[in-house]
Scaffold this motif. Structure first.
Motif, short mmCIF file in Angstrom:
data_model
loop_
_atom_site.label_atom_id
_atom_site.label_comp_id
_atom_site.label_asym_id
_atom_site.label_seq_id
_atom_site.Cartn_x
_atom_site.Cartn_y
_atom_site.Cartn_z
N LEU A 1 44.37 82.01 44.61
CA LEU A 1 43.63 83.28 44.61
C LEU A 1 42.32 83.10 43.87
O LEU A 1 42.24 82.40 42.89
N ARG A 2 41.33 83.76 44.41
CA ARG A 2 40.01 83.63 43.78
C ARG A 2 39.68 84.89 43.00
O ARG A 2 40.09 85.97 43.39
N PRO A 3 38.93 84.74 41.95
CA PRO A 3 38.51 85.94 41.21
C PRO A 3 37.48 86.73 42.00
O PRO A 3 36.88 86.18 42.91
N PRO A 4 37.32 88.00 41.68
CA PRO A 4 36.35 88.82 42.41
C PRO A 4 34.97 88.17 42.39
O PRO A 4 34.54 87.67 41.36
N GLY A 5 34.30 88.21 43.53
CA GLY A 5 32.92 87.77 43.58
C GLY A 5 32.74 86.28 43.74
O GLY A 5 31.63 85.80 43.94
N SER A 6 33.81 85.50 43.64
CA SER A 6 33.65 84.06 43.65
C SER A 6 33.19 83.54 44.99
O SER A 6 32.69 82.45 45.10
N THR B 1 26.55 81.62 32.67
CA THR B 1 25.53 82.15 31.77
C THR B 1 25.69 81.53 30.39
O THR B 1 26.80 81.42 29.88
N ARG C 1 42.63 77.67 40.37
CA ARG C 1 43.48 78.79 40.02
C ARG C 1 44.80 78.65 40.74
O ARG C 1 44.84 78.31 41.90
N ALA C 2 45.87 78.95 40.04
CA ALA C 2 47.19 78.88 40.66
C ALA C 2 47.30 79.93 41.75
O ALA C 2 46.69 80.98 41.68
N GLY C 3 48.07 79.62 42.78
CA GLY C 3 48.31 80.61 43.83
C GLY C 3 47.17 80.71 44.83
O GLY C 3 47.25 81.48 45.76
#
Lengths: 99, 433
Positions: free
Chosen positions: A81-86, A96, A77-79
């Motif tokens: 930053l991680r998505p929630p929960g990663s 899934t 991911r650019a920047g």
């Protein structure tokens, strides 16, 4: 190493318990009759019975999920930053499968 | 972890609200906080700048989970469809009043944050969600939205929505499901991170206090935000202090402040234990008095700041009795969807009732531990996990009480104690819509 894991949708589950009879090596029942699924990938000889359990669930509450080691290519991911929960998946990256 | 020099009261969000019952209309709000720097409509770099500022500020969500706000914004922004924003002021935690305080007193601060995020995300709409029973906050928000519309401050439709009452109805997937026309009950999300959707659109659920902080970061910048608090946990946060204190209420504290300082500021005298975070939080004994209210220091004690709930238990109260009542309430507040929660929480509450009011044995304690493990991570949401955590922490914090109850039965305090924790009345058959 990658593989597939049996999972249960706790909202859909109504404690019929067929899964625990079909794959006791993967599914136990708690004191109220609800399935407790082993938190690991199926071993090769367990895949067939796990799939049978998925097909036999009267509530369609079971499903198979692909599991991969975190070393397999993560989505960059650019920047930074991680998505929630990663960070909270215990080292397993879960994907899934579409049903 | 060092405690910052800042005094217990650090008014940023609550600036100008020291008078009880005070509400800032748009003019008062702008006089206190200054005008909101809004981007030009053609400003394509606004989202980058806002997210960068929020990231540099180190803001984390104030709804309970404490997830980094910038990462959540970035995650929603990367979705293909235009999102919608849900401002979460539902505050199902019975001992929390912070979101109510903001919505009732500083609605424009919350709506400023919502407006900034909505513009950055190109949001297709904003739902401001407030409990049905909280007519004062709902009226404040509705009036504030009308004022902003009249002043041309809104870029998209802003609607005040009132989901049904309940501990769990404000959980983000429950709230999103309700906004989508379903029950206000959590939905099962097999793969995390999950993008919540309502009416097909990615739905960013953000706590009211979090958005209020965004509004101040946009005004004053990340360096200002970081000028109080600790490097790891910068800024201020709202806490609701209640229980055995002389001055209960919502306070704004700098993060990293010691637990005992927060309690002293609220006029706590001899406290025996503290319930921290929320009703699914952690009981801490007096040995935790010096603990700094920051994620790392609290994590070392198995706790978290959660929704900022701080309930002090007087030295004369029975922690086991309080925990038994608390667990029973949490069982009643289950959404009733997942077996381990539906059956497990009442079973846990039953064991605790035996420990607090009956003639328990070692078997009761063992069974309780087993049941806590049996419900954990087995629900669609974290409701059972919170109960398991709270109960385990109680067995640690109230170990002495436990030994006394095991050897001599209920203590006088258990038999007589008035409830320190407050519980909303029984909801019974509840409407989920």
């Amino acid at each position: 190493m990658s593989g597939r894991r049996l999972r249960v949708d706790p909202v859909a589950c109504d404690a019929f318990g067929h899964c625990a009879e079909l794959v006791p090596e993967l599914v136990g029942l708690d004191e109220w009759g609800y399935p407790v699924v082993e938190d690991r990938a199926c071993r090769p000889h367990e895949v067939g019975s796990a799939e049978l359990a998925v097909k036999s669930c009267p509530r369609r509450a079971l499903f198979m999920e692909a599991v991969a080691e975190p070393d397999s290519p993560p989505s960059r991911r650019a920047g930074g930053l991680r998505p929630p929960g990663s960070t909270a998946t215990g080292g397993l990256r879960r994907v899934t499968q579409r049903r | 972890m060092t405690t910052v020099e800042a005094p217990p009261a650090a008014a940023r969000l609550l600036k100008g609200l020291d008078e009880v019952g005070r509400r800032h209309d748009l003019a008062a709000h702008q006089a206190v906080h200054g005008p909101l720097p809004l981007p030009d409509r053609r400003d394509r770099s606004f989202a980058d700048r806002l997210i960068r500022a929020v990231a540099d500020a180190g803001l984390s969500g104030r709804g309970g989970a404490g997830f980094p706000t910038a990462a959540k914004l970035e995650w929603i922004r990367r979705q293909r469809r235009r999102p919608v924003l849900a401002v979460n002021a539902c505050e199902g935690e019975p001992a929390s009043r912070k979101d109510h305080t903001l919505a009732a007193g500083a609605p424009h601060l919350v709506l400023d944050g919502a407006e900034l995020v909505a513009r950055a995300m190109g949001a297709a709409g904003v739902s401001v969600c407030i409990r049905r029973a909280d007519q004062r906050a709902a009226g404040s928000l509705t009036a504030a939205v009308a004022e902003r519309e009249a002043s041309g401050l809104v870029s998209t439709e802003v609607a005040v929505r009132q989901p049904p009452e309940g501990y769990i109805t404000g959980e983000e997937s429950a709230l999103t499901h309700w906004l989508d026309g379903g029950d206000a009950r959590p939905t099962f999300r097999p793969n995390r991170p999950a993008v919540l959707r309502s009416h097909g659109r990615p739905t960013l659920v953000s706590n009211a206090e979090t958005l209020a902080h965004v509004a101040l970061i946009a005004r004053h910048g990340p360096a200002w935000f970081r000028s109080v608090g600790t490097a790891e946990a910068p800024g201020t946060t709202l806490v609701t202090v209640s229980g055995a204190v002389r001055a209960p209420g919502v306070r704004e504290i700098t993060l990293g402040l010691g637990l005992d300082e927060v309690l002293a500021a609220a006029g706590a005298e001899a406290w025996g234990a503290v319930l921290l975070g929320g009703y699914g939080g952690t009981w801490l004994g007096p040995e935790a008095r010096g603990t700094a209210l920051s994620p790392t220091a609290l994590a070392a004690r198995g706790a978290s700041l959660g929704a900022g709930v701080v309930v002090a238990l007087g030295a004369g109260s029975c922690g086991l009795a309080e925990t038994a009542r608390l667990a029973a309430y949490m069982g009643e507040e289950s959404a009733g969807q997942c077996g381990p929660c539906v059956f497990g929480l009442p079973a846990i509450a039953g064991d605790l009732r035996e420990l607090a009011f009956g003639r328990p044995t070692g078997t009761t304690v063992e069974r309780l531990w087993t049941r806590c493990a049996a419900v954990e991570r087995r629900g669609a949401c974290h409701h059972p996990d919170g109960v398991a955590r709270m109960v385990r922490s109680a067995l640690g914090a109230f170990a002495d009480d436990l030994h006394r109850h095991l050897s001599a039965g209920p203590c006088p305090a258990a038999a007589a104690a008035p409830t320190v924790l407050a519980f909303p009345g029984p909801t019974g058959e509840r409407p989920w819509r």
